[in-house]
Scaffold this motif. Sequence first.
Motif, PDB file in Angstrom:
ATOM      1  N   SER A 239       0.821  -1.215   0.000  1.00 25.21           N
ATOM      2  CA  SER A 239       0.000   0.000   0.000  1.00 25.21           C
ATOM      3  C   SER A 239       0.850   1.258   0.000  1.00 25.21           C
ATOM      4  CB  SER A 239      -0.933   0.007   1.216  1.00 25.21           C
ATOM      5  OG  SER A 239      -1.910  -1.007   1.124  1.00 25.21           O
ATOM      6  N   VAL A 240       2.033   1.184   0.601  1.00 24.13           N
ATOM      7  CA  VAL A 240       2.962   2.314   0.576  1.00 24.13           C
ATOM      8  C   VAL A 240       3.460   2.534  -0.851  1.00 24.13           C
ATOM      9  CG1 VAL A 240       5.149   3.221   1.464  1.00 24.13           C
ATOM     10  CG2 VAL A 240       3.658   1.860   2.959  1.00 24.13           C
ATOM     11  N   ARG A 241       3.778   1.453  -1.540  1.00 25.15           N
ATOM     12  CA  ARG A 241       4.213   1.564  -2.936  1.00 25.15           C
ATOM     13  C   ARG A 241       3.102   2.183  -3.797  1.00 25.15           C
ATOM     14  NH1 ARG A 241       5.704  -4.158  -1.807  1.00 25.15           N
ATOM     15  NH2 ARG A 241       7.907  -4.193  -1.213  1.00 25.15           N
ATOM     16  N   TRP A 242       1.885   1.731  -3.589  1.00 18.84           N
ATOM     17  CA  TRP A 242       0.733   2.298  -4.310  1.00 18.84           C
ATOM     18  C   TRP A 242       0.662   3.807  -4.104  1.00 18.84           C
ATOM     19  CZ3 TRP A 242      -3.600   0.914  -7.263  1.00 18.84           C
ATOM     20  CH2 TRP A 242      -3.717  -0.432  -7.594  1.00 18.84           C
ATOM     21  N   LEU A 243       0.783   4.225  -2.866  1.00 18.35           N
ATOM     22  CA  LEU A 243       0.600   5.633  -2.521  1.00 18.35           C
ATOM     23  C   LEU A 243       1.693   6.500  -3.132  1.00 18.35           C
ATOM     24  CD1 LEU A 243      -1.568   7.034  -0.876  1.00 18.35           C
ATOM     25  CD2 LEU A 243      -0.102   6.853   1.134  1.00 18.35           C
ATOM     26  N   LEU A 244       2.936   6.069  -2.996  1.00 16.23           N
ATOM     27  CA  LEU A 244       4.038   6.838  -3.576  1.00 16.23           C
ATOM     28  C   LEU A 244       3.934   6.879  -5.098  1.00 16.23           C
ATOM     29  CD1 LEU A 244       6.954   5.545  -1.317  1.00 16.23           C
ATOM     30  CD2 LEU A 244       6.086   7.897  -1.401  1.00 16.23           C
ATOM     31  N   ALA A 245       3.573   5.758  -5.699  1.00 17.30           N
ATOM     32  CA  ALA A 245       3.432   5.722  -7.154  1.00 17.30           C
ATOM     33  C   ALA A 245       2.323   6.660  -7.624  1.00 17.30           C
ATOM     34  CB  ALA A 245       3.147   4.297  -7.616  1.00 17.30           C
ATOM     35  N   ALA A 246       1.201   6.653  -6.916  1.00 22.61           N
ATOM     36  CA  ALA A 246       0.090   7.531  -7.290  1.00 22.61           C
ATOM     37  C   ALA A 246       0.460   9.004  -7.152  1.00 22.61           C
ATOM     38  CB  ALA A 246      -1.134   7.222  -6.428  1.00 22.61           C
ATOM     39  N   ALA A 247       1.361   9.294  -6.209  1.00 23.22           N
ATOM     40  CA  ALA A 247       1.824  10.674  -6.016  1.00 23.22           C
ATOM     41  C   ALA A 247       2.928  11.039  -6.999  1.00 23.22           C
ATOM     42  CB  ALA A 247       2.321  10.855  -4.590  1.00 23.22           C
ATOM     43  N   GLY A 248       3.375  10.062  -7.791  1.00 23.83           N
ATOM     44  CA  GLY A 248       4.440  10.316  -8.755  1.00 23.83           C
ATOM     45  C   GLY A 248       5.811  10.422  -8.125  1.00 23.83           C
TER      46      GLY A 248
ATOM     47  N   LEU B 255      -7.318   4.637  -3.396  1.00 26.73           N
ATOM     48  CA  LEU B 255      -6.215   3.735  -3.727  1.00 26.73           C
ATOM     49  C   LEU B 255      -6.314   2.431  -2.956  1.00 26.73           C
ATOM     50  CD1 LEU B 255      -3.405   6.425  -3.790  1.00 26.73           C
ATOM     51  CD2 LEU B 255      -4.352   5.221  -5.778  1.00 26.73           C
ATOM     52  N   HIS B 256      -6.660   2.518  -1.681  1.00 21.74           N
ATOM     53  CA  HIS B 256      -6.810   1.303  -0.880  1.00 21.74           C
ATOM     54  C   HIS B 256      -7.935   0.418  -1.401  1.00 21.74           C
ATOM     55  CE1 HIS B 256      -3.759   2.300   1.833  1.00 21.74           C
ATOM     56  NE2 HIS B 256      -4.382   2.275   2.975  1.00 21.74           N
ATOM     57  N   VAL B 257      -9.055   1.037  -1.753  1.00 22.18           N
ATOM     58  CA  VAL B 257     -10.189   0.241  -2.226  1.00 22.18           C
ATOM     59  C   VAL B 257      -9.853  -0.416  -3.567  1.00 22.18           C
ATOM     60  CG1 VAL B 257     -12.594   0.317  -3.018  1.00 22.18           C
ATOM     61  CG2 VAL B 257     -11.932   1.496  -0.913  1.00 22.18           C
TER      62      VAL B 257
ATOM     63  N   LYS C 161      -7.500   4.270 -14.547  1.00 28.31           N
ATOM     64  CA  LYS C 161      -7.110   5.061 -15.711  1.00 28.31           C
ATOM     65  C   LYS C 161      -6.408   6.365 -15.356  1.00 28.31           C
ATOM     66  CE  LYS C 161     -10.670   3.134 -18.742  1.00 28.31           C
ATOM     67  NZ  LYS C 161     -11.982   3.362 -19.406  1.00 28.31           N
ATOM     68  N   ILE C 162      -6.327   6.688 -14.075  1.00 33.69           N
ATOM     69  CA  ILE C 162      -5.543   7.852 -13.674  1.00 33.69           C
ATOM     70  C   ILE C 162      -4.094   7.579 -14.071  1.00 33.69           C
ATOM     71  CG2 ILE C 162      -4.683   9.149 -11.674  1.00 33.69           C
ATOM     72  CD1 ILE C 162      -7.400   8.553 -10.334  1.00 33.69           C
ATOM     73  N   PRO C 163      -3.442   8.481 -14.793  1.00 31.83           N
ATOM     74  CA  PRO C 163      -2.138   8.170 -15.396  1.00 31.83           C
ATOM     75  C   PRO C 163      -1.102   7.552 -14.450  1.00 31.83           C
ATOM     76  CG  PRO C 163      -2.951  10.218 -16.288  1.00 31.83           C
ATOM     77  CD  PRO C 163      -3.931   9.806 -15.223  1.00 31.83           C
ATOM     78  N   ALA C 164      -0.927   8.110 -13.273  1.00 31.23           N
ATOM     79  CA  ALA C 164       0.086   7.573 -12.352  1.00 31.23           C
ATOM     80  C   ALA C 164      -0.296   6.176 -11.872  1.00 31.23           C
ATOM     81  CB  ALA C 164       0.275   8.502 -11.160  1.00 31.23           C
ATOM     82  N   VAL C 165      -1.590   5.951 -11.669  1.00 28.63           N
ATOM     83  CA  VAL C 165      -2.059   4.628 -11.248  1.00 28.63           C
ATOM     84  C   VAL C 165      -1.921   3.639 -12.403  1.00 28.63           C
ATOM     85  CG1 VAL C 165      -4.041   3.304 -10.421  1.00 28.63           C
ATOM     86  CG2 VAL C 165      -3.645   5.626  -9.562  1.00 28.63           C
TER      87      VAL C 165
END
Length: 220
Positions: free
Chosen positions: A17-26, A156-158, A188-192
């Motif tokens: 989940s940490v990886r998800w969050l950092l990736a989504a933040a770019g 992101l968590h869901v 479809k959000i680009p960073a995700v």
Amino acid sequence: MSKPKLYYFNGRGKMESVRWLLAAAGIEFEEEYLETREQYEKLLKDGALLFEQLPLVEIDGMKLVQSRAILNYIAAKYNLYGKDIRERALIDMYADGARDLMDLVIILPFKPSADKDSNLAMINKKAKNRYFPAFEKVLIKHGGFLVGNQLSIADLHVLEAILMVEELCPSILSEFPQLQSFKSKISKIPAVQKFLQPGSPRKPPPDDHYVQTAKEVLRY
């Protein structure tokens, strides 16, 4: 400024989940994978693991442990934690629900193989009867994002929880049209979308090597 550094096993677990969050933040980050007991003991000796637990994230001159503290700090730092205290309360509520579901999946590989079918059935039942109906209800009322009008840690968590459960129960979303639309929108959000592509820091489902390594390093 140095990149955040993640200390964990080469697998999902509590760090994913940490990886998800950092990736989504770019945000680019580095990882140190623990493969031996000696690596873990060195972190203990250095005082890096306050409660003698992983995950550990070095960020902004801090050594952060405890998953929720790590996630909330990153979410707040990168504007993924709502605009006010009311939104943050809702985000926490939905994110905690998703984490409860993800925890059931995270511990599954560590359960005795003889109990696999019963544990899969339990995850399917709870996802279908408890967690997904709740998120479906929120989306029917609110639409778009779970909270407010922008992406948050709750979204992101869901999405992460949905994808984890789908790997085990591919048709799980068949009765949840709002969650189907939500999954498509957030993915479809680009960073995700980038994080979901092959070659990203996203980890595959846990295998026997990951499980054995975690057991040997932590000695349980």
